[in-house]
Design an enzyme around this catalytic site. Structure first.
Site, short mmCIF file in Angstrom:
data_model
loop_
_atom_site.label_atom_id
_atom_site.label_comp_id
_atom_site.label_asym_id
_atom_site.label_seq_id
_atom_site.Cartn_x
_atom_site.Cartn_y
_atom_site.Cartn_z
N MET A 10 0.86 -1.18 0.00
CA MET A 10 0.00 0.00 0.00
C MET A 10 0.89 1.23 0.00
O MET A 10 1.77 1.38 0.86
CB MET A 10 -0.93 0.01 1.22
CG MET A 10 -2.03 -1.03 1.15
SD MET A 10 -3.11 -1.02 2.60
CE MET A 10 -2.08 -1.91 3.78
N GLN A 70 7.34 -5.37 -4.57
CA GLN A 70 6.36 -5.35 -5.65
C GLN A 70 6.77 -4.38 -6.75
O GLN A 70 7.11 -3.23 -6.48
CB GLN A 70 4.96 -4.98 -5.16
CG GLN A 70 3.91 -5.19 -6.26
CD GLN A 70 2.52 -4.75 -5.88
OE1 GLN A 70 2.28 -3.57 -5.71
NE2 GLN A 70 1.59 -5.70 -5.76
N CYS A 101 -3.79 -1.95 -9.59
CA CYS A 101 -4.03 -0.57 -9.17
C CYS A 101 -5.14 0.07 -10.00
O CYS A 101 -5.05 0.09 -11.24
CB CYS A 101 -2.74 0.23 -9.30
SG CYS A 101 -2.93 1.95 -8.74
N ASN A 205 -8.12 -11.65 -2.11
CA ASN A 205 -7.98 -10.31 -1.53
C ASN A 205 -9.32 -9.59 -1.65
O ASN A 205 -9.98 -9.67 -2.69
CB ASN A 205 -6.87 -9.56 -2.26
CG ASN A 205 -6.69 -8.12 -1.81
OD1 ASN A 205 -6.48 -7.23 -2.62
ND2 ASN A 205 -6.75 -7.86 -0.53
N ASP A 207 -12.05 -7.33 1.37
CA ASP A 207 -12.99 -7.39 2.50
C ASP A 207 -12.57 -8.37 3.59
O ASP A 207 -13.42 -9.06 4.17
CB ASP A 207 -14.40 -7.72 2.00
CG ASP A 207 -15.01 -6.63 1.15
OD1 ASP A 207 -14.39 -5.54 1.06
OD2 ASP A 207 -16.07 -6.84 0.55
#
Length: 370
Positions: A10, A70, A101, A205, A207
Site C-alpha cells: 500500500m 512489488q 491498481c 484479496n 474485504d
C-alpha cells in the site's frame, strides 16, 4: 507457510517501519513470524534508473526475511532489466507484480488494472520477470483484479496466462477497477479462479477485516491464502490475530487505548528512523486517525495529533488519552477510503484490440509508490 497471509503493498503505508512493526507484534503476541510482508510498490523503470526515492523505498530491516518487493511495470524490457537487477544485486527474495491498481492516473496510461486486458503484452511482461530470475530462488507472483469493469472481465485469462508463463502464484482482488474499493468484493470470482488455475496457488484479496473474514474466505473459495490490505490500517496486530486463527493458537487480547498509544509511539519512532523525525512525524499523522478509530479520544486531542511535529509532542499528546479504554466494537470492520464506483480512465482506443502488444506510452514514468 503456517500462516498463509500476505500484507498487500500500500502506497505510503507498507514501508520498512510499518512492516517491522507488524512483524514485531506478530512475534510478541503469538511467538512467531509467519506472514509475508510486501514492500511498497516500486516502478521498474525508476528502479533500473536508480531513482533515489525508489531506492530508499526498497529498504528492508536487517532481520526481514523473506524480503518481498512489488514491481509496477508496463514494459517487458524494463521488467526484465528490473527483475535481473533485483536478482543480480540481491535486492529482494520475492518479486510480486502489480496489475491491480485502479487509480485513474495509472489506468489512463494503460497501467495497473488496465493492463491485463492486453493479454499478449501482459504475458510478455510476466514472462520477462520469470526469465530474468531463472536459476535463482526468487519466485515471481502476480496480483490483478477481476477486470476493468463488468463488461471487460480479465481475471480468468490473467490467471491462465500467469500460470503458463511461470508465475509461482497469483492473487485476485475480487473487485473490478471500476469498483475501486466500493461495494462488496465478489468472493465467487476467487473460487472461479481457483477452479481455473490448478498448478499454482491462488490467493484471495478483498474485504478481510478480521481473522474470521480470512477463515470464511478460504472456506468459501478454496483459495490457498489471503492478502490483507486496508484491514490492517491502524491495526498492525491483525497479522498476529490471523496467525493465531490459522494455527489454532489462542486469539490475542485486543489492545486497550494505552496499548494502542504505545504502538503508535513505536510506529512513530520507526518512521523517524527511516525518514528522519520531521517527515516521520508528518507520516504518522494519517496512521493516528486509523489507530484511534472508535476510541474515545476527544476532538481537541485528535486535531492536535493531526498536526504533531515532534516525538516529544507526540508523547505529550498520547499521555492525554484514557489508557484503560477498551478496544471498541466499532474498531473492527472496513478501514480506509471506500470511494465510489466510476468509469475507468483508459488510453484512447485501449479496448479496441486485446492482442495489441504496444507498450503504453509514458506509463512506465510513474513514480514509485503509486
Amino acid at each position: 507457510m503456517p500462516s498463509p497471509v500476505v500484507l498487500a503493498p500500500m502506497a505510503g503505508v507498507t514501508n520498512v517501519a510499518f512492516r517491522t512493526l507488524c512483524r514485531q507484534l506478530e512475534q510478541e503476541m503469538v511467538g512467531t513470524v509467519s506472514g509475508l510482508y510486501v514492500c511498497e510498490m516500486v516502478t521498474a523503470r525508476a528502479l533500473v534508473e536508480r531513482h533515489p526515492v525508489t531506492m530508499h523505498m526498497t529498504t528492508f530491516a536487517p532481520e526481514e526475511s523473506p524480503r518481498s518487493l512489488q514491481l509496477y511495470t508496463v514494459d517487458p524490457a524494463n521488467t526484465y532489466a528490473a527483475a535481473k537487477m533485483i536478482a543480480d544485486e540481491g535486492l529482494a527474495d520475492h518479486i510480486d507484480m502489480n496489475f491491480g491498481c485502479p487509480v485513474p492516473k495509472v489506468t489512463r496510461r494503460g497501467g495497473g488494472a488496465a493492463l491485463p486486458y492486453k493479454r499478449k503484452l501482459f504475458g510478455q511482461i510476466v514472462a520477462a520477470a520469470v526469465r530474468a530470475t531463472e536459476g535463482t530462488t526468487i519466485p515471481v507472483t502476480v496480483k490483478f483484479r477481476v477486470g476493468i469493469d463488468d463488461e471487460h472481465l480479465t481475471f480468468l485469462d490473467a490467471g491462465r496466462i500467469a500460470e503458463q508463463e511461470g508465475a509461482a502464484a497469483v492473487a485476485l482482488h475480487a473487485r473490478t477497477a471500476a469498483q475501486r474499493y466500493s461495494g462488496a468484493a465478489d468472493w465467487d470470482r476467487i473460487a472461479a479462479l481457483k477452479q481455473h488455475v490448478r498448478s499454482i496457488p491462488v490467493l484471495g484479496n478483498g474485504d478481510i477485516f478480521d481473522a474470521s473474514d480470512a477463515l470464511a474466505m478460504m472456506a468459501a473459495t478454496g483459495c490457498d491464502g489471503v492478502v490483507i490490505g486496508r484491514g490492517c490500517l491502524g491495526r498492525p496486530w491483525l497479522f498476529a490475530e490471523l496467525s493465531a486463527a490459522f494455527t489454532g493458537a489462542p486469539a490475542p487480547t485486543p489492545p486497550n487505548l494505552g496499548a494502542v498509544a504505545d504502538i503508535i509511539r513505536r510506529h512513530a519512532v520507526l518512521l523517524a528512523d527511516h525518514f528522519g523525525e520531521d517527515k516521520g512525524m508528518r507520516d504518522i499523522r494519517k496512521h493516528v486517525a486509523w489507530y484511534l478509530h472508535g476510541f474515545p479520544a476527544g476532538s481537541d486531542v485528535r486535531r492536535a495529533l493531526a498536526l504533531v511535529k515532534t516525538l516529544d509532542e507526540l508523547d505529550r499528546l498520547l499521555g492525554n488519552l484514557e489508557a484503560s479504554a477498551p478496544f471498541p466494537e466499532v474498531g473492527s470492520g472496513p478501514r480506509g477510503r471506500q470511494g465510489s464506483p466510476s468509469k475507468v480512465s483508459l488510453p484512447e482506443g485501449w479496448l479496441d484490440d486485446p492482442d495489441d502488444c504496444t507498450v503504453p506510452e509514458g506509463a512506465d514514468a510513474m513514480h514509485s509508490g503509486g
